[in-house]
Design a protein around this motif. Structure first.
Motif, short mmCIF file in Angstrom:
data_model
loop_
_atom_site.label_atom_id
_atom_site.label_comp_id
_atom_site.label_asym_id
_atom_site.label_seq_id
_atom_site.Cartn_x
_atom_site.Cartn_y
_atom_site.Cartn_z
N ASP A 6 13.42 3.62 1.52
CA ASP A 6 12.07 3.14 1.82
C ASP A 6 11.11 4.26 2.23
O ASP A 6 10.34 4.13 3.18
CB ASP A 6 12.10 2.07 2.91
CG ASP A 6 12.66 0.76 2.42
OD1 ASP A 6 12.56 0.49 1.20
OD2 ASP A 6 13.20 0.00 3.24
N THR A 8 7.97 6.64 2.18
CA THR A 8 6.56 6.69 1.83
C THR A 8 5.99 7.98 2.42
O THR A 8 6.34 8.37 3.53
CB THR A 8 5.78 5.48 2.38
OG1 THR A 8 6.28 4.30 1.76
CG2 THR A 8 4.29 5.58 2.13
N LYS A 9 5.13 8.65 1.65
CA LYS A 9 4.44 9.84 2.14
C LYS A 9 2.97 9.71 1.79
O LYS A 9 2.60 9.53 0.64
CB LYS A 9 5.02 11.11 1.51
CG LYS A 9 4.31 12.37 1.95
CD LYS A 9 4.46 12.62 3.43
CE LYS A 9 3.79 13.93 3.84
NZ LYS A 9 3.84 14.11 5.28
N ARG A 10 2.13 9.79 2.83
CA ARG A 10 0.68 9.75 2.64
C ARG A 10 0.07 11.05 3.15
O ARG A 10 0.50 11.60 4.16
CB ARG A 10 0.09 8.58 3.42
CG ARG A 10 0.45 7.24 2.85
CD ARG A 10 -0.31 6.10 3.55
NE ARG A 10 0.18 4.83 3.07
CZ ARG A 10 1.15 4.12 3.64
NH1 ARG A 10 1.71 4.57 4.75
NH2 ARG A 10 1.54 2.98 3.13
N THR A 15 -1.70 8.31 -1.28
CA THR A 15 -0.27 8.02 -1.19
C THR A 15 0.44 8.79 -2.29
O THR A 15 0.21 8.56 -3.48
CB THR A 15 0.00 6.52 -1.34
OG1 THR A 15 -0.71 5.83 -0.30
CG2 THR A 15 1.48 6.22 -1.22
N GLN A 18 5.57 6.08 -2.55
CA GLN A 18 5.47 4.78 -1.90
C GLN A 18 6.77 3.98 -2.07
O GLN A 18 7.21 3.72 -3.18
CB GLN A 18 4.32 3.97 -2.48
CG GLN A 18 4.10 2.65 -1.79
CD GLN A 18 2.84 1.96 -2.26
OE1 GLN A 18 2.10 2.47 -3.09
NE2 GLN A 18 2.60 0.79 -1.73
N ASP A 19 7.39 3.63 -0.94
CA ASP A 19 8.56 2.74 -0.89
C ASP A 19 9.66 3.15 -1.85
O ASP A 19 10.22 2.32 -2.57
CB ASP A 19 8.14 1.29 -1.16
CG ASP A 19 7.13 0.78 -0.15
OD1 ASP A 19 7.24 1.18 1.03
OD2 ASP A 19 6.25 0.00 -0.52
N THR A 43 9.04 14.31 -2.92
CA THR A 43 10.32 13.69 -2.54
C THR A 43 11.35 14.76 -2.24
O THR A 43 12.06 14.68 -1.22
CB THR A 43 10.82 12.76 -3.66
OG1 THR A 43 9.84 11.73 -3.87
CG2 THR A 43 12.15 12.13 -3.31
N THR A 54 6.05 9.72 5.92
CA THR A 54 5.21 8.87 6.76
C THR A 54 6.04 7.71 7.28
O THR A 54 5.90 7.31 8.44
CB THR A 54 4.01 8.34 5.93
OG1 THR A 54 3.31 9.47 5.38
CG2 THR A 54 3.07 7.51 6.77
N SER A 55 6.94 7.20 6.43
CA SER A 55 7.90 6.18 6.84
C SER A 55 9.14 6.31 5.99
O SER A 55 9.13 6.95 4.94
CB SER A 55 7.30 4.78 6.72
OG SER A 55 7.00 4.49 5.37
#
Length: 82
Positions: A6, A8-10, A15, A18-19, A43, A54-55
């Motif tokens: 999961d 995510t990088k902003r 973005t 994402q996910d 990545t 980010t998450s």
């Protein structure tokens, strides 16, 4: 094994990834393909700890890259003690 869960990088309002979730098993040849701007380099940077997601999280054999004692020699194979 490399696991990405999961992620995510902003960067501000952009973005880059994402996910994203995937696993790369030992001994498996894996391609990482996509068009320019798809987030491939971002990545890889997150897997190597050069960028922080980010998450989500990335792991190599259950640990973050930074926590690996000798990351360039990391293997899921038992070490040879002979």
């Amino acid at each position: 094994m490399i696991t990405v869960h999961d992620v995510t990088k902003r960067y501000g309002s952009t973005t880059a990834v994402q996910d994203l979730t995937f696993e790369v098993s030992p001994g498996q040849v894996t391609g990482f393909l996509g068009p320019n701007g798809a987030g491939k380099s971002t990545t890889m940077r997150m897997i190597l700890g050069l960028d922080r997601p980010t998450s989500g999280e990335t792991r190599i054999n259950g640990s973050t890259y930074a926590a690996l004692r000798d990351p360039l020699r990391e293997s899921d194979q038992p070490s040879d003690t002979t």
